[in-house]
Design a protein around this motif. Sequence first.
Motif, PDB file in Angstrom:
ATOM      1  N   TRP A 184      -0.434  11.986   7.522  1.00 42.33           N
ATOM      2  CA  TRP A 184       0.499  10.900   7.826  1.00 42.33           C
ATOM      3  C   TRP A 184       1.905  11.184   7.322  1.00 42.33           C
ATOM      4  O   TRP A 184       2.887  10.734   7.921  1.00 42.33           O
ATOM      5  CB  TRP A 184      -0.011   9.583   7.246  1.00 42.33           C
ATOM      6  N   SER A 185       2.026  11.927   6.228  1.00 37.42           N
ATOM      7  CA  SER A 185       3.359  12.225   5.683  1.00 37.42           C
ATOM      8  C   SER A 185       4.170  13.104   6.619  1.00 37.42           C
ATOM      9  O   SER A 185       5.400  13.167   6.505  1.00 37.42           O
ATOM     10  CB  SER A 185       3.229  12.891   4.308  1.00 37.42           C
ATOM     11  N   LYS A 186       3.486  13.784   7.548  1.00 38.29           N
ATOM     12  CA  LYS A 186       4.181  14.606   8.539  1.00 38.29           C
ATOM     13  C   LYS A 186       4.414  13.844   9.842  1.00 38.29           C
ATOM     14  O   LYS A 186       5.107  14.339  10.728  1.00 38.29           O
ATOM     15  CB  LYS A 186       3.382  15.882   8.812  1.00 38.29           C
ATOM     16  N   ILE A 187       3.836  12.664   9.933  1.00 36.26           N
ATOM     17  CA  ILE A 187       3.987  11.842  11.139  1.00 36.26           C
ATOM     18  C   ILE A 187       5.156  10.871  10.992  1.00 36.26           C
ATOM     19  O   ILE A 187       6.024  10.777  11.852  1.00 36.26           O
ATOM     20  CB  ILE A 187       2.692  11.049  11.412  1.00 36.26           C
ATOM     21  N   TYR A 188       5.158  10.142   9.869  1.00 31.95           N
ATOM     22  CA  TYR A 188       6.159   9.090   9.661  1.00 31.95           C
ATOM     23  C   TYR A 188       7.198   9.529   8.646  1.00 31.95           C
ATOM     24  O   TYR A 188       6.852  10.079   7.594  1.00 31.95           O
ATOM     25  CB  TYR A 188       5.479   7.806   9.179  1.00 31.95           C
ATOM     26  N   GLU A 190      12.343  -1.907  16.198  1.00 30.25           N
ATOM     27  CA  GLU A 190      12.137  -2.159  14.772  1.00 30.25           C
ATOM     28  C   GLU A 190      11.938  -0.834  14.041  1.00 30.25           C
ATOM     29  O   GLU A 190      10.805  -0.431  13.749  1.00 30.25           O
ATOM     30  CB  GLU A 190      10.940  -3.092  14.553  1.00 30.25           C
ATOM     31  N   SER A 191      13.031  -0.191  13.717  1.00 31.56           N
ATOM     32  CA  SER A 191      12.956   1.116  13.058  1.00 31.56           C
ATOM     33  C   SER A 191      12.470   1.011  11.614  1.00 31.56           C
ATOM     34  O   SER A 191      12.095   2.018  11.008  1.00 31.56           O
ATOM     35  CB  SER A 191      14.327   1.803  13.093  1.00 31.56           C
ATOM     36  N   ASN A 192      12.468  -0.206  11.053  1.00 31.83           N
ATOM     37  CA  ASN A 192      12.002  -0.406   9.674  1.00 31.83           C
ATOM     38  C   ASN A 192      10.502  -0.674   9.605  1.00 31.83           C
ATOM     39  O   ASN A 192       9.970  -1.024   8.558  1.00 31.83           O
ATOM     40  CB  ASN A 192      12.776  -1.543   9.008  1.00 31.83           C
ATOM     41  N   TRP A 193       9.805  -0.510  10.738  1.00 28.47           N
ATOM     42  CA  TRP A 193       8.349  -0.586  10.809  1.00 28.47           C
ATOM     43  C   TRP A 193       7.815   0.741  11.322  1.00 28.47           C
ATOM     44  O   TRP A 193       8.501   1.454  12.059  1.00 28.47           O
ATOM     45  CB  TRP A 193       7.904  -1.686  11.776  1.00 28.47           C
ATOM     46  N   ASN A 194       6.568   1.067  10.950  1.00 30.19           N
ATOM     47  CA  ASN A 194       5.831   2.148  11.582  1.00 30.19           C
ATOM     48  C   ASN A 194       4.854   1.559  12.593  1.00 30.19           C
ATOM     49  O   ASN A 194       4.369   0.427  12.419  1.00 30.19           O
ATOM     50  CB  ASN A 194       5.071   2.973  10.543  1.00 30.19           C
ATOM     51  N   PHE A 195       4.542   2.332  13.631  1.00 29.08           N
ATOM     52  CA  PHE A 195       3.679   1.865  14.711  1.00 29.08           C
ATOM     53  C   PHE A 195       2.615   2.922  15.000  1.00 29.08           C
ATOM     54  O   PHE A 195       2.913   4.116  15.075  1.00 29.08           O
ATOM     55  CB  PHE A 195       4.500   1.578  15.968  1.00 29.08           C
ATOM     56  N   LEU A 224       6.503   6.321  14.990  1.00 33.64           N
ATOM     57  CA  LEU A 224       5.524   6.021  16.028  1.00 33.64           C
ATOM     58  C   LEU A 224       4.538   7.168  16.189  1.00 33.64           C
ATOM     59  O   LEU A 224       4.926   8.340  16.183  1.00 33.64           O
ATOM     60  CB  LEU A 224       6.260   5.790  17.363  1.00 33.64           C
ATOM     61  N   HIS A 225       3.248   6.798  16.356  1.00 38.18           N
ATOM     62  CA  HIS A 225       2.232   7.819  16.623  1.00 38.18           C
ATOM     63  C   HIS A 225       1.107   7.203  17.435  1.00 38.18           C
ATOM     64  O   HIS A 225       0.812   6.008  17.324  1.00 38.18           O
ATOM     65  CB  HIS A 225       1.654   8.381  15.314  1.00 38.18           C
ATOM     66  N   TYR A 226       0.498   8.045  18.272  1.00 31.64           N
ATOM     67  CA  TYR A 226      -0.660   7.638  19.064  1.00 31.64           C
ATOM     68  C   TYR A 226      -1.834   8.526  18.678  1.00 31.64           C
ATOM     69  O   TYR A 226      -1.677   9.738  18.538  1.00 31.64           O
ATOM     70  CB  TYR A 226      -0.369   7.768  20.562  1.00 31.64           C
ATOM     71  N   LEU A 227      -3.009   7.915  18.530  1.00 31.65           N
ATOM     72  CA  LEU A 227      -4.171   8.638  18.032  1.00 31.65           C
ATOM     73  C   LEU A 227      -5.345   8.445  18.990  1.00 31.65           C
ATOM     74  O   LEU A 227      -5.697   7.311  19.352  1.00 31.65           O
ATOM     75  CB  LEU A 227      -4.535   8.111  16.647  1.00 31.65           C
ATOM     76  N   PHE A 228      -5.944   9.559  19.394  1.00 37.25           N
ATOM     77  CA  PHE A 228      -7.138   9.524  20.238  1.00 37.25           C
ATOM     78  C   PHE A 228      -8.357   9.240  19.378  1.00 37.25           C
ATOM     79  O   PHE A 228      -8.664   9.987  18.443  1.00 37.25           O
ATOM     80  CB  PHE A 228      -7.308  10.867  20.957  1.00 37.25           C
ATOM     81  N   CYS A 229      -9.052   8.150  19.689  1.00 38.66           N
ATOM     82  CA  CYS A 229     -10.253   7.812  18.936  1.00 38.66           C
ATOM     83  C   CYS A 229     -10.971   6.655  19.603  1.00 38.66           C
ATOM     84  O   CYS A 229     -10.426   5.972  20.469  1.00 38.66           O
ATOM     85  CB  CYS A 229      -9.910   7.434  17.486  1.00 38.66           C
ATOM     86  N   ASN A 230     -12.190   6.430  19.172  1.00 39.07           N
ATOM     87  CA  ASN A 230     -12.952   5.233  19.483  1.00 39.07           C
ATOM     88  C   ASN A 230     -12.726   4.284  18.313  1.00 39.07           C
ATOM     89  O   ASN A 230     -13.198   4.538  17.208  1.00 39.07           O
ATOM     90  CB  ASN A 230     -14.429   5.584  19.637  1.00 39.07           C
ATOM     91  N   ALA A 231     -11.999   3.210  18.539  1.00 43.42           N
ATOM     92  CA  ALA A 231     -11.615   2.318  17.432  1.00 43.42           C
ATOM     93  C   ALA A 231     -12.822   1.787  16.679  1.00 43.42           C
ATOM     94  O   ALA A 231     -12.784   1.648  15.446  1.00 43.42           O
ATOM     95  CB  ALA A 231     -10.772   1.167  17.958  1.00 43.42           C
TER      96      ALA A 231
END
Length: 209
Positions: A26-30, A56-61, A86-93
């Motif tokens: 995550w530290s390399k994502i956000y 909203e740049s002061n939030w992560n998504f 912002l990040h999108y993750l492939f998974c079964n929630a």
Amino acid sequence: MVRVRVRQHVNPLCQKYQAPVILPDWSKIYDNLQQPLHLDIGCGRGRFLGQFAQLESNWNFLGLEIRQPLVTEANCWRDQQGLTNLHYLFCNANISIEPILASLPEGVLKRVSIQFPDPWFKKRHQKRRVVQPELVENLARYLGKGGEVFLQSDVEEVEIEMCDRFSEHSAFHRTQNDWLTENPLPVPTERELSTLDRGEPVYRALFIK
């Protein structure tokens, strides 16, 4: 970018979707991992979340999606826009929500949205619906105090079931008994806009932890 053609419905109980999620660093994502996080479960092509992240740049998504081609496409779009919140993750929630949330800094999850999930109308298929008691329990465990869960659907039966699942958990309270007449979020989804354009109702509810 050319849109990827994918199946509209994916059976989350299929064996191929039972594999554990591959978690990123995550530290390399956000850029700022300590910012509050908005989690969108079943984000589809991710345009709703992308627009929100720009506002909203002061939030992560973070968007979770079970159809891998859509995730690949969405992250390519994210990179083209240069968005670092912002990040999108492939998974079964339903399989991966707990390890995902456990891997994030404690208390950063502040808002969750579940919008227009697959309705799975046939009774024998309803166990495939995304909002199951285990998912609600995990959100109750990791969502920060005062955090929000926003639910909306164009199928009243599905919205009622989602609301019942959250109402049954002692950690959540619904802000009002009636359906919300307006979307409390500043960005509508494509499905919401198309439903309203056809003059059809959208059923909405907001829960607070």
